[in-house]
Design an enzyme around this catalytic site. Structure first.
Site, PDB file in Angstrom:
ATOM      1  N   TYR A 141       0.810  -1.216   0.000  1.00  0.00           N
ATOM      2  CA  TYR A 141       0.000   0.000   0.000  1.00  0.00           C
ATOM      3  C   TYR A 141       0.844   1.268   0.000  1.00  0.00           C
ATOM      4  O   TYR A 141       0.408   2.299  -0.482  1.00  0.00           O
ATOM      5  CB  TYR A 141      -0.915   0.030   1.235  1.00  0.00           C
ATOM      6  CG  TYR A 141      -2.156  -0.819   1.109  1.00  0.00           C
ATOM      7  CD1 TYR A 141      -2.075  -2.189   0.940  1.00  0.00           C
ATOM      8  CD2 TYR A 141      -3.419  -0.239   1.171  1.00  0.00           C
ATOM      9  CE1 TYR A 141      -3.214  -2.970   0.839  1.00  0.00           C
ATOM     10  CE2 TYR A 141      -4.563  -1.009   1.076  1.00  0.00           C
ATOM     11  CZ  TYR A 141      -4.452  -2.366   0.911  1.00  0.00           C
ATOM     12  OH  TYR A 141      -5.588  -3.132   0.808  1.00  0.00           O
ATOM     13  N   LYS A 191       3.761 -15.792   2.746  1.00  0.00           N
ATOM     14  CA  LYS A 191       3.947 -16.499   1.466  1.00  0.00           C
ATOM     15  C   LYS A 191       5.447 -16.723   1.358  1.00  0.00           C
ATOM     16  O   LYS A 191       6.120 -16.265   0.423  1.00  0.00           O
ATOM     17  CB  LYS A 191       3.374 -15.626   0.329  1.00  0.00           C
ATOM     18  CG  LYS A 191       3.401 -16.248  -1.047  1.00  0.00           C
ATOM     19  CD  LYS A 191       2.336 -17.300  -1.272  1.00  0.00           C
ATOM     20  CE  LYS A 191       2.524 -17.961  -2.620  1.00  0.00           C
ATOM     21  NZ  LYS A 191       1.680 -19.169  -2.798  1.00  0.00           N
ATOM     22  N   ASP A 223      -2.285 -18.695   0.831  1.00  0.00           N
ATOM     23  CA  ASP A 223      -3.257 -19.380  -0.045  1.00  0.00           C
ATOM     24  C   ASP A 223      -3.948 -20.518   0.703  1.00  0.00           C
ATOM     25  O   ASP A 223      -5.165 -20.709   0.612  1.00  0.00           O
ATOM     26  CB  ASP A 223      -2.613 -19.852  -1.359  1.00  0.00           C
ATOM     27  CG  ASP A 223      -1.241 -20.477  -1.198  1.00  0.00           C
ATOM     28  OD1 ASP A 223      -0.731 -20.563  -0.052  1.00  0.00           O
ATOM     29  OD2 ASP A 223      -0.666 -20.913  -2.219  1.00  0.00           O
ATOM     30  N   ASP A 247      -6.209  -7.710   4.264  1.00  0.00           N
ATOM     31  CA  ASP A 247      -7.369  -7.072   3.623  1.00  0.00           C
ATOM     32  C   ASP A 247      -8.233  -8.135   2.955  1.00  0.00           C
ATOM     33  O   ASP A 247      -9.448  -8.210   3.163  1.00  0.00           O
ATOM     34  CB  ASP A 247      -6.871  -6.052   2.589  1.00  0.00           C
ATOM     35  CG  ASP A 247      -8.011  -5.385   1.842  1.00  0.00           C
ATOM     36  OD1 ASP A 247      -8.990  -5.000   2.503  1.00  0.00           O
ATOM     37  OD2 ASP A 247      -7.925  -5.257   0.610  1.00  0.00           O
ATOM     38  N   ASP A 251     -12.243  -9.905   4.170  1.00  0.00           N
ATOM     39  CA  ASP A 251     -13.491  -9.905   3.382  1.00  0.00           C
ATOM     40  C   ASP A 251     -13.993 -11.345   3.275  1.00  0.00           C
ATOM     41  O   ASP A 251     -15.194 -11.610   3.376  1.00  0.00           O
ATOM     42  CB  ASP A 251     -13.266  -9.348   1.966  1.00  0.00           C
ATOM     43  CG  ASP A 251     -13.540  -7.853   1.862  1.00  0.00           C
ATOM     44  OD1 ASP A 251     -13.251  -7.138   2.830  1.00  0.00           O
ATOM     45  OD2 ASP A 251     -14.046  -7.404   0.807  1.00  0.00           O
TER      46      ASP A 251
HETATM   47  C1  IPM Z   1     -10.456  -1.685   3.804  1.00  0.00           C
HETATM   48  C2  IPM Z   1     -10.525  -1.177   2.390  1.00  0.00           C
HETATM   49  C3  IPM Z   1      -9.366  -0.234   2.132  1.00  0.00           C
HETATM   50  C4  IPM Z   1      -8.087  -1.047   2.221  1.00  0.00           C
HETATM   51  C5  IPM Z   1      -9.381   0.551   0.788  1.00  0.00           C
HETATM   52  C6  IPM Z   1     -10.667   1.255   0.569  1.00  0.00           C
HETATM   53  C7  IPM Z   1      -8.241   1.502   0.722  1.00  0.00           C
HETATM   54  O1  IPM Z   1     -10.579  -2.227   1.476  1.00  0.00           O
HETATM   55  O2  IPM Z   1     -10.458  -0.857   4.726  1.00  0.00           O
HETATM   56  O3  IPM Z   1     -10.439  -2.895   4.019  1.00  0.00           O
HETATM   57  O4  IPM Z   1      -7.721  -1.748   1.260  1.00  0.00           O
HETATM   58  O5  IPM Z   1      -7.455  -0.978   3.270  1.00  0.00           O
HETATM   59 MN    MN Z   2     -10.870  -4.163   2.430  1.00  0.00          MN
END
Ligand code: IPM
Ligand code: MN
Ligand code: NAD
Length: 364
Positions: A141, A191, A223, A247, A251
């Site tokens: 990032y 990894k 993975d 990240d 999700d």
């Molecule tokens: C999160 C989001 C952010 C990230 C983006 C929007 C920059 O996906 O907070 O998880 O990748 O950190």
């Molecule tokens: Mn995210």
């Protein structure tokens, strides 16, 4: 007691859910006799539209001087043109870096009565209770070089993964400390079969493991972790991962809880200790949900539970934090559901109604 809270709600469903998070905070103020001085600021797309930049110096200062920051979400189709010179997401990344909040704590829990809302089988979800610690201010990032440039062979895009020993050690330490207060299991994600940063990560995790002989450390390739998260998620207690891996994995982990709208997070610049006040940045893990924005149906639980984390980690208000968590449990136990988690036989509510139900449960 009196506290200053910066409220940066952003774009899309950001303002919708943050309003309900604030409602819970105000209910806590009323029930426990605290004053929360709220200061609002623009961030993300709305800030680009109003001020030409996703984060103004004023809002950055506001966030830096508050006891804690409650953040919504930023971004959306309006600002998504890949050739644009500024993006809403840059505001969020700048804020995280400015505040130095390197440890993003994302608890993943399965509510027994939401099991039927999940796409996964009930037997897979049994006993799931984990915390993911995502490194938040390093890696792909932020590291340089980064950019896009034209070469005689065509365009090239560059992102760099770079981690220093100190950056890796401090976030792993947060993982070890959290594991110590839980089931004492730490999965360090990497990894290491391919990436140099991951080999360094694994060496440091192993070395730090000697300081925590009571914590069972295992190294899991990212993975394989992605697969195990849906195959046998109850095996995980605390997971620590670098920025990008964390990240993506969280999700995925949101599917265990049934919805992105349920997962809160706390981002801290130090090891969390309950009862000790450290400034922090609090946001749901979800984004601006353009597909449902403006309809009043977003789930406010992630934002509300982020407020609970704020009370616990930044304001030293443990009992108050528990009251918010109990209120969320109560609203869900009573069968109230926003559409993302509604199933037959439950009571469908709007974002505002869910926020009211939770606030009422706090004050009563
Ligand atoms: C999160 C989001 C952010 C990230 C983006 C929007 C920059 O996906 O907070 O998880 O990748 O950190
Ligand atoms: Mn995210
Ligand atoms: P998203 O998290 O916004 O949405 C993913 C899915 O989850 C959608 O179907 C959405 O409707 C659902 N969802 C998310 N939050 C919900 C809630 N509270 N209640 C009910 N359903 C919910 O991810 P995306 O669609 O990939 O991203 C949309 C935008 O948000 C992008 O611009 C992205 O950059 C941004 N984003 C911002 C943040 C942040 O500010 N922290 C985090 C993630 C994504």
């Amino acid at each position: 007691m009196e506290f200053s809270i910066a409220v940066l709600s952003g774009d899309g469903i950001g303002p919708e859910v943050t309003t309900e998070g604030v409602k819970a905070l105000e209910a806590v103020g009323q029930a426990f006799g605290h004053t929360f001085n709220l200061e609002y600021g623009d961030v993300g797309g709305i800030s680009i539209d109003r001020h030409g930049t996703p984060l103004t110096p004023e809002v950055q200062d506001l966030a830096g001087s508050a006891d804690a920051v409650l953040f919504g979400a930023v971004g959306g189709p309006k600002w998504d043109d890949p050739s644009a010179s500024v993006r809403p997401e840059d505001g969020l990344l700048q804020l995280r870096a400015h505040l130095g909040v390197f440890a993003n704590i994302r608890p993943v829990k399965v509510y027994p009565n939401l099991v039927e809302s999940s796409v996964l089988k009930p037997e897979v979800l049994e006993g799931v209770d984990m915390v993911v610690v995502r490194e938040l201010t390093g890696g792909l990032y932020y590291a340089e070089p980064k950019g896009r440039h034209e070469t005689p062979q065509g365009w090239t895009g560059v992102d760099t993964m770079r981690y220093s020993e100190a950056e890796i050690e401090r976030v792993l330490r947060v993982g070890f400390e959290l594991a110590r207060g839980r089931r004492k299991k730490l999965a360090s994600i990497d990894k290491a079969n391919v990436l140099e940063c991951s080999r360094l990560w694994r060496m440091i995790a192993t070395r730090l493991g000697d300081e925590y002989p009571d914590v069972e450390l295992e190294h899991v390739l990212v993975d394989a972790c992605a697969m195990q998260l849906v195959q046998r998620p109850s095996r995980f207690d605390v997971i620590v991962a670098e920025n990008t891996f964390g990240d993506i994995l969280t999700d995925e982990a949101a599917v265990l809880s049934a919805s992105m709208g349920l997962l809160p997070s706390a981002s801290l610049a130090d090891v969390p200790v309950e009862g000790r006040k450290i400034p922090g940045f609090y946001e749901p893990i979800h984004g601006t949900a353009p597909d449902i924005a403006g309809q009043g149906i977003a789930n406010p639980v992630a934002s509300t539970l982020s407020v609970a984390m704020m009370l616990r980690y930044s304001l030293g208000l443990t009992e108050e934090a528990a009251s918010v968590e109990r209120a969320v449990d109560q609203a869900l136990d009573a069968g109230h559901r926003t559409p993302d988690i509604a199933v037959e036989g439950t009571h469908r509510v709007s974002t505002t109604e869910m926020g009211d139900l939770i606030a009422d449960a706090i004050t009563n």
